[in-house]
Write a protein that holds these residues in place. Structure first.
Motif, PDB file in Angstrom:
ATOM      1  N   LEU A   1      88.369  50.310   9.425  1.00 30.27           N
ATOM      2  CA  LEU A   1      89.607  51.075   9.457  1.00 30.27           C
ATOM      3  C   LEU A   1      89.287  52.534   9.805  1.00 30.27           C
ATOM      4  O   LEU A   1      88.447  53.165   9.156  1.00 30.27           O
ATOM      5  CB  LEU A   1      90.316  50.987   8.106  1.00 30.27           C
ATOM      6  N   ARG A   2      89.981  53.012  10.845  1.00 31.50           N
ATOM      7  CA  ARG A   2      89.779  54.397  11.285  1.00 31.50           C
ATOM      8  C   ARG A   2      91.101  55.145  11.202  1.00 31.50           C
ATOM      9  O   ARG A   2      92.147  54.608  11.582  1.00 31.50           O
ATOM     10  CB  ARG A   2      89.245  54.446  12.713  1.00 31.50           C
ATOM     11  N   ILE A   3      91.019  56.381  10.724  1.00 33.39           N
ATOM     12  CA  ILE A   3      92.238  57.161  10.517  1.00 33.39           C
ATOM     13  C   ILE A   3      92.123  58.520  11.205  1.00 33.39           C
ATOM     14  O   ILE A   3      91.039  59.004  11.513  1.00 33.39           O
ATOM     15  CB  ILE A   3      92.516  57.375   9.023  1.00 33.39           C
ATOM     16  N   ALA A   4      93.282  59.121  11.440  1.00 32.46           N
ATOM     17  CA  ALA A   4      93.368  60.498  11.924  1.00 32.46           C
ATOM     18  C   ALA A   4      94.669  61.092  11.364  1.00 32.46           C
ATOM     19  O   ALA A   4      95.712  60.431  11.412  1.00 32.46           O
ATOM     20  CB  ALA A   4      93.365  60.539  13.451  1.00 32.46           C
ATOM     21  N   PRO A   5      94.595  62.284  10.837  1.00 39.84           N
ATOM     22  CA  PRO A   5      93.400  63.119  10.678  1.00 39.84           C
ATOM     23  C   PRO A   5      92.429  62.510   9.683  1.00 39.84           C
ATOM     24  O   PRO A   5      92.764  61.556   9.002  1.00 39.84           O
ATOM     25  CB  PRO A   5      93.966  64.435  10.162  1.00 39.84           C
ATOM     26  N   ASN A   6      91.232  63.077   9.608  1.00 38.70           N
ATOM     27  CA  ASN A   6      90.232  62.506   8.717  1.00 38.70           C
ATOM     28  C   ASN A   6      90.611  62.743   7.255  1.00 38.70           C
ATOM     29  O   ASN A   6      91.506  63.534   6.939  1.00 38.70           O
ATOM     30  CB  ASN A   6      88.834  63.057   9.031  1.00 38.70           C
TER      31      ASN A   6
ATOM     32  N   ILE B   1      86.345  53.571   7.193  1.00 37.22           N
ATOM     33  CA  ILE B   1      86.015  52.754   6.021  1.00 37.22           C
ATOM     34  C   ILE B   1      85.846  51.319   6.479  1.00 37.22           C
ATOM     35  O   ILE B   1      86.656  50.806   7.264  1.00 37.22           O
ATOM     36  CB  ILE B   1      87.123  52.827   4.943  1.00 37.22           C
ATOM     37  N   ARG B   2      84.807  50.677   6.016  1.00 38.33           N
ATOM     38  CA  ARG B   2      84.626  49.239   6.219  1.00 38.33           C
ATOM     39  C   ARG B   2      85.172  48.527   4.983  1.00 38.33           C
ATOM     40  O   ARG B   2      84.757  48.820   3.868  1.00 38.33           O
ATOM     41  CB  ARG B   2      83.144  48.902   6.413  1.00 38.33           C
ATOM     42  N   PHE B   3      86.121  47.608   5.181  1.00 44.37           N
ATOM     43  CA  PHE B   3      86.746  46.927   4.043  1.00 44.37           C
ATOM     44  C   PHE B   3      86.793  45.426   4.311  1.00 44.37           C
ATOM     45  O   PHE B   3      86.695  44.963   5.447  1.00 44.37           O
ATOM     46  CB  PHE B   3      88.163  47.460   3.806  1.00 44.37           C
ATOM     47  N   PHE B   4      86.954  44.646   3.233  1.00 46.87           N
ATOM     48  CA  PHE B   4      87.087  43.201   3.321  1.00 46.87           C
ATOM     49  C   PHE B   4      87.911  42.750   2.119  1.00 46.87           C
ATOM     50  O   PHE B   4      87.443  42.806   0.986  1.00 46.87           O
ATOM     51  CB  PHE B   4      85.698  42.538   3.317  1.00 46.87           C
TER      52      PHE B   4
ATOM     53  N   GLY C   1      92.624  67.482   1.745  1.00 45.62           N
ATOM     54  CA  GLY C   1      92.124  68.780   1.281  1.00 45.62           C
ATOM     55  C   GLY C   1      90.990  68.658   0.298  1.00 45.62           C
ATOM     56  O   GLY C   1      90.614  69.659  -0.336  1.00 45.62           O
ATOM     57  N   ILE C   2      90.420  67.470   0.151  1.00 44.92           N
ATOM     58  CA  ILE C   2      89.309  67.232  -0.776  1.00 44.92           C
ATOM     59  C   ILE C   2      88.009  67.195   0.023  1.00 44.92           C
ATOM     60  O   ILE C   2      87.863  66.375   0.926  1.00 44.92           O
ATOM     61  CB  ILE C   2      89.511  65.910  -1.538  1.00 44.92           C
ATOM     62  N   PRO C   3      87.039  68.057  -0.271  1.00 39.84           N
ATOM     63  CA  PRO C   3      85.825  68.126   0.553  1.00 39.84           C
ATOM     64  C   PRO C   3      84.907  66.909   0.418  1.00 39.84           C
ATOM     65  O   PRO C   3      84.210  66.550   1.372  1.00 39.84           O
ATOM     66  CB  PRO C   3      85.133  69.397   0.075  1.00 39.84           C
ATOM     67  N   ASP C   4      84.882  66.275  -0.754  1.00 32.78           N
ATOM     68  CA  ASP C   4      84.026  65.101  -0.933  1.00 32.78           C
ATOM     69  C   ASP C   4      84.632  63.919  -0.183  1.00 32.78           C
ATOM     70  O   ASP C   4      85.785  63.523  -0.440  1.00 32.78           O
ATOM     71  CB  ASP C   4      83.877  64.773  -2.405  1.00 32.78           C
ATOM     72  N   VAL C   5      83.869  63.312   0.735  1.00 34.78           N
ATOM     73  CA  VAL C   5      84.404  62.273   1.610  1.00 34.78           C
ATOM     74  C   VAL C   5      84.854  61.053   0.822  1.00 34.78           C
ATOM     75  O   VAL C   5      85.959  60.526   1.042  1.00 34.78           O
ATOM     76  CB  VAL C   5      83.352  61.880   2.670  1.00 34.78           C
ATOM     77  N   THR C   6      84.030  60.583  -0.110  1.00 37.64           N
ATOM     78  CA  THR C   6      84.387  59.385  -0.878  1.00 37.64           C
ATOM     79  C   THR C   6      85.625  59.641  -1.721  1.00 37.64           C
ATOM     80  O   THR C   6      86.543  58.806  -1.772  1.00 37.64           O
ATOM     81  CB  THR C   6      83.211  58.961  -1.767  1.00 37.64           C
ATOM     82  N   ALA C   7      85.668  60.773  -2.369  1.00 41.21           N
ATOM     83  CA  ALA C   7      86.829  61.109  -3.190  1.00 41.21           C
ATOM     84  C   ALA C   7      88.075  61.274  -2.333  1.00 41.21           C
ATOM     85  O   ALA C   7      89.182  60.893  -2.747  1.00 41.21           O
ATOM     86  CB  ALA C   7      86.559  62.376  -3.985  1.00 41.21           C
ATOM     87  N   ALA C   8      87.912  61.825  -1.143  1.00 39.28           N
ATOM     88  CA  ALA C   8      89.054  62.010  -0.245  1.00 39.28           C
ATOM     89  C   ALA C   8      89.635  60.671   0.188  1.00 39.28           C
ATOM     90  O   ALA C   8      90.861  60.496   0.215  1.00 39.28           O
ATOM     91  CB  ALA C   8      88.624  62.833   0.969  1.00 39.28           C
ATOM     92  N   HIS C   9      88.777  59.728   0.535  1.00 39.28           N
ATOM     93  CA  HIS C   9      89.262  58.401   0.932  1.00 39.28           C
ATOM     94  C   HIS C   9      89.990  57.720  -0.225  1.00 39.28           C
ATOM     95  O   HIS C   9      90.996  57.026  -0.021  1.00 39.28           O
ATOM     96  CB  HIS C   9      88.102  57.522   1.403  1.00 39.28           C
ATOM     97  N   SER C  10      89.514  57.903  -1.440  1.00 43.31           N
ATOM     98  CA  SER C  10      90.157  57.293  -2.589  1.00 43.31           C
ATOM     99  C   SER C  10      91.518  57.927  -2.857  1.00 43.31           C
ATOM    100  O   SER C  10      92.492  57.233  -3.152  1.00 43.31           O
ATOM    101  CB  SER C  10      89.256  57.420  -3.818  1.00 43.31           C
TER     102      SER C  10
ATOM    103  N   ARG D   1      83.261  50.232   1.863  1.00 44.52           N
ATOM    104  CA  ARG D   1      82.133  51.101   2.225  1.00 44.52           C
ATOM    105  C   ARG D   1      82.646  52.257   3.064  1.00 44.52           C
ATOM    106  O   ARG D   1      83.255  52.048   4.119  1.00 44.52           O
ATOM    107  CB  ARG D   1      81.080  50.313   2.995  1.00 44.52           C
ATOM    108  N   VAL D   2      82.397  53.468   2.610  1.00 47.67           N
ATOM    109  CA  VAL D   2      82.794  54.666   3.346  1.00 47.67           C
ATOM    110  C   VAL D   2      81.743  54.964   4.407  1.00 47.67           C
ATOM    111  O   VAL D   2      80.553  55.129   4.091  1.00 47.67           O
ATOM    112  CB  VAL D   2      82.950  55.861   2.390  1.00 47.67           C
ATOM    113  N   ASP D   3      82.169  55.008   5.661  1.00 54.24           N
ATOM    114  CA  ASP D   3      81.243  55.258   6.763  1.00 54.24           C
ATOM    115  C   ASP D   3      81.507  56.599   7.436  1.00 54.24           C
ATOM    116  O   ASP D   3      81.203  56.793   8.614  1.00 54.24           O
ATOM    117  CB  ASP D   3      81.370  54.132   7.812  1.00 54.24           C
ATOM    118  N   GLY D   4      82.077  57.529   6.713  1.00 48.72           N
ATOM    119  CA  GLY D   4      82.383  58.849   7.258  1.00 48.72           C
ATOM    120  C   GLY D   4      83.795  59.234   6.887  1.00 48.72           C
ATOM    121  O   GLY D   4      84.540  58.462   6.285  1.00 48.72           O
ATOM    122  N   ASP D   5      84.181  60.444   7.247  1.00 45.53           N
ATOM    123  CA  ASP D   5      85.489  60.901   6.804  1.00 45.53           C
ATOM    124  C   ASP D   5      86.633  60.300   7.600  1.00 45.53           C
ATOM    125  O   ASP D   5      87.802  60.464   7.234  1.00 45.53           O
ATOM    126  CB  ASP D   5      85.566  62.435   6.805  1.00 45.53           C
ATOM    127  N   THR D   6      86.329  59.548   8.664  1.00 47.36           N
ATOM    128  CA  THR D   6      87.397  58.876   9.425  1.00 47.36           C
ATOM    129  C   THR D   6      87.350  57.356   9.296  1.00 47.36           C
ATOM    130  O   THR D   6      88.289  56.690   9.742  1.00 47.36           O
ATOM    131  CB  THR D   6      87.312  59.220  10.925  1.00 47.36           C
TER     132      THR D   6
END
Length: 413
Positions: free
Chosen positions: A129-134, A177-180, A140-149, A170-175
């Protein structure tokens, strides 16, 4: 009398199961394979083995699949309009509904035209899953994992709504996520975003499935195939809501089942030449006893079969549907050829194959309820009393003839 016989292994291709899209201008492609090959080491085995190459997730992280199988196919889903935060309509956010119900699919034997039924259902869906904006920009949360949550109400994609459960997050960057997600029953699972998103796309699509195959012991050896079309889109078999639409609207599935059977009849040395005699032999008659009622011979053999078998005879001399033996003067008498197969083989009616008359006209069919391996069967040959009386009018002569017993592992309708 000379008896000829067929001996050897008769093999045929048979569940494997292949899911592969038929050629189409607009279709996703997928592939599944399975096969049945009997084994003397495990004669109780009567199920197909799935031989499909696993999808990316099940292939690289088999622990998340619990021994199940998945398929990966190209394509993507993409939103058509921006995802609005806290939208009360679940179909406008991240929405998944799979064909988790069992679907009956008819497979057909490529040679004989026989049909059988496979059942298929899909129980998990995943991808990238890819999103924009990241996520960090959107929340507005700098931590990538916390931001995705924080991007989703009720927790991130690792917390899908019931009855769905997460097999992988699995978070693969700020844009990305690998999910199942696993969906054990037919249901709708949707996640609502807590922030607006301009883009929400899913790539590297993966589906985990379950398949129920027929009992291969009752299927003719060979290739069994089917084509089945699943649809993708709003209200379709694979439904991802009204906003997230597939690049292609169809998933064309081709199922190929491969069935291999063992068939073998092994006769002892000298069984290629049989002498018919009265019960008790010729000596009582030669010593002044009454004429023989009939002349007979039973010939045991070792029989192996893992599937349906048809049987017939072929003759040097033919009388009706029976073979015959003849003397040098050309006089012929019919020989009844009957067969008894070991336990585990049965007629179409379900009864045992016991002293079943073989002929040149109609095939005798036997089915296997289990893998019969090196068990004893019998051929029974008989000339009836009336025909023996006719033979006795030709003293000092020999009757002979060839009888060929044919076993065929293909079950022709």
């Amino acid at each position: 009398m000379t008896t000829e016989f067929f001996k050897g292994w008769v093999q045929a291709l048979g569940l494997g199961c292949v899911l592969m899209a038929a050629e189409s201008a607009m279709a996703f492609n997928a592939r599944i394979t399975a096969e049945f090959v009997p084994s003397l080491a495990d004669p109780t085995n009567n199920v197909f083995t799935n031989t499909s190459a696993p999808g990316y997730l099940c292939g690289t992280m088999p622990a998340i699949c619990d021994g199940n199988v998945s398929i990966t196919f190209p394509g993507r889903f993409a939103n058509q309009t921006p995802i609005i935060a806290n939208n009360p309509d679940p179909r406008q956010s991240f929405f998944i509904k799979l064909p988790a119900d069992w679907r009956d699919i008819t497979v057909q034997h490529a040679t004989t035209g026989q049909t059988s039924t496979v059942q298929l259902r899909f129980t998990s869906f995943g991808g990238e899953l890819r999103i924009a904006p990241n996520a960090t920009f959107a929340t507005g949360i700098p931590d990538v994992t916390a931001a995705h949550s924080a991007l989703w109400n009720g927790g991130g994609l690792e917390v899908p709504p019931s009855p769905c459960t997460s097999r992988l997050h699995r978070v693969d960057g700020d844009t990305t996520i690998r999910f199942f997600w696993q969906m054990p029953v037919v249901a709708e699972c949707a996640k609502q975003t807590a922030f607006d998103l301009d883009q929400l796309h899913i790539y590297a699509l993966e589906l985990m499935y379950e398949i129920r195959t027929p009992t291969p012991l009752n299927m003719a050896a060979g290739i069994w195939e089917a084509d089945y079309l699943y649809t993708l889109g709003p209200g379709a078999d694979f439904d991802f809501g009204d906003n997230l639409l597939p690049y292609d609207p169809n998933l064309n599935i081709k199922i190929t089942l491969t069935v291999s059977h063992h068939l073998r009849a092994v006769f002892p040395p000298g069984a290629d030449r049989l002498a018919l005699e009265p019960e008790g032999g010729w000596i009582p008659w030669l010593n002044g006893g009454r004429r023989p009622e009939r002349i007979i011979r039973d010939q045991p053999f070792q029989f192996t079969s893992s599937g349906p078998v048809k049987m017939r005879i072929e003759c040097q001399y033919l009388m009706g549907g029976n073979c015959a033996i003849a003397n040098p003067a050309g006089h012929r008498v019919p020989v009844e050829t009957r067969i008894t197969l070991p336990a585990g083989m049965h007629e179409l009616t379900g009864g045992p194959v016991s002293r079943k008359l073989l002929s040149t006209i109609d095939d005798v069919t036997a089915l296997a309820s289990r893998y019969v391996a090196d068990q004893t069967g019998n051929l029974h040959f008989e000339v009836a009393r009336s025909d023996v009386n006719d033979m006795l009018t030709y003293p000092d002569t020999t009757y002979s003839g060839n009888v060929t017993v044919v076993w065929d592992s293909f079950l022709i309708p």
